[in-house]
Write a protein that holds these residues in place. Structure first.
Motif, PDB file in Angstrom:
ATOM      1  N   ARG A 242       3.277   5.820  -5.822  1.00  0.00           N
ATOM      2  CA  ARG A 242       3.050   5.920  -7.275  1.00  0.00           C
ATOM      3  C   ARG A 242       1.929   6.899  -7.594  1.00  0.00           C
ATOM      4  O   ARG A 242       2.031   7.690  -8.531  1.00  0.00           O
ATOM      5  N   VAL A 243       0.852   6.842  -6.831  1.00  0.00           N
ATOM      6  CA  VAL A 243      -0.277   7.749  -7.075  1.00  0.00           C
ATOM      7  C   VAL A 243       0.151   9.192  -6.840  1.00  0.00           C
ATOM      8  O   VAL A 243      -0.194  10.085  -7.632  1.00  0.00           O
ATOM      9  N   ASP A 244       0.892   9.444  -5.769  1.00  0.00           N
ATOM     10  CA  ASP A 244       1.366  10.801  -5.498  1.00  0.00           C
ATOM     11  C   ASP A 244       2.279  11.305  -6.612  1.00  0.00           C
ATOM     12  O   ASP A 244       2.197  12.467  -7.021  1.00  0.00           O
ATOM     13  N   ARG A 245       3.153  10.430  -7.110  1.00  0.00           N
ATOM     14  CA  ARG A 245       4.050  10.817  -8.195  1.00  0.00           C
ATOM     15  C   ARG A 245       3.260  11.131  -9.474  1.00  0.00           C
ATOM     16  O   ARG A 245       3.544  12.106 -10.165  1.00  0.00           O
ATOM     17  N   MET A 246       2.229  10.328  -9.759  1.00  0.00           N
ATOM     18  CA  MET A 246       1.404  10.573 -10.943  1.00  0.00           C
ATOM     19  C   MET A 246       0.627  11.886 -10.809  1.00  0.00           C
ATOM     20  O   MET A 246       0.497  12.638 -11.776  1.00  0.00           O
ATOM     21  N   LYS A 247       0.132  12.170  -9.602  1.00  0.00           N
ATOM     22  CA  LYS A 247      -0.574  13.436  -9.377  1.00  0.00           C
ATOM     23  C   LYS A 247       0.360  14.618  -9.578  1.00  0.00           C
ATOM     24  O   LYS A 247      -0.027  15.632 -10.171  1.00  0.00           O
ATOM     25  N   ALA A 248       1.588  14.505  -9.077  1.00  0.00           N
ATOM     26  CA  ALA A 248       2.562  15.587  -9.255  1.00  0.00           C
ATOM     27  C   ALA A 248       2.882  15.785 -10.729  1.00  0.00           C
ATOM     28  O   ALA A 248       2.987  16.930 -11.202  1.00  0.00           O
TER      29      ALA A 248
ATOM     30  N   SER B 266       0.830  -1.210   0.000  1.00  0.00           N
ATOM     31  CA  SER B 266       0.000   0.000   0.000  1.00  0.00           C
ATOM     32  C   SER B 266       0.864   1.259   0.000  1.00  0.00           C
ATOM     33  O   SER B 266       0.498   2.251  -0.644  1.00  0.00           O
ATOM     34  N   VAL B 267       2.000   1.230   0.664  1.00  0.00           N
ATOM     35  CA  VAL B 267       2.910   2.384   0.638  1.00  0.00           C
ATOM     36  C   VAL B 267       3.432   2.597  -0.782  1.00  0.00           C
ATOM     37  O   VAL B 267       3.514   3.737  -1.260  1.00  0.00           O
ATOM     38  N   GLN B 268       3.774   1.528  -1.474  1.00  0.00           N
ATOM     39  CA  GLN B 268       4.250   1.641  -2.853  1.00  0.00           C
ATOM     40  C   GLN B 268       3.167   2.217  -3.758  1.00  0.00           C
ATOM     41  O   GLN B 268       3.442   3.062  -4.609  1.00  0.00           O
ATOM     42  N   ILE B 269       1.930   1.787  -3.558  1.00  0.00           N
ATOM     43  CA  ILE B 269       0.828   2.293  -4.386  1.00  0.00           C
ATOM     44  C   ILE B 269       0.595   3.769  -4.115  1.00  0.00           C
ATOM     45  O   ILE B 269       0.414   4.562  -5.048  1.00  0.00           O
TER      46      ILE B 269
END
Length: 102
Positions: A70-76, A64-67
């Motif tokens: 990834r989501v935070d990086r995609m949002k940025a 879940s930390v990895q997901i």
């Protein structure tokens, strides 16, 4: 996530073997008629779910930390792209407004 899924399938497979052995040795009752295979699968699923919940807790948290990362990086990246598009749009409008006033 693949590692968690494989570990979960491994626990299910282990439970399936144990339940199959217990049913055919008479420890657990057999299913009615031709439903014995479904009975064994259902019992294995019921047994493997709480075992997976307890045993794989750390692996689930790690996944879940990895997901979330990834989501935070995609949002940025989306925000950065949106900012570049807005800047290009503002520059085009400014050039168009300056050309119209000349």
């Amino acid at each position: 996530m693949l590692r968690y899924t494989l570990m979960r399938l491994g626990i299910f497979a282990g439970c399936l073997v144990v339940v199959w052995g217990a049913v055919y040795s008479g420890i657990f009752p057999r299913g009615f008629g031709n439903s014995n295979g479904l009975w064994v699968l259902l019992l294995a699923l019921i047994l493997s779910a709480p075992i997976s919940w307890v045993v794989l807790r750390k692996e689930r948290d790690r996944a879940s930390v990895q997901i979330v990362t990834r989501v935070d990086r995609m949002k940025a990246n989306l925000d950065a792209s949106r900012g570049q598009e807005d800047g290009a749009d503002d520059a085009a409008r400014a050039q168009g407004g300056a050309a119209a006033s000349n």
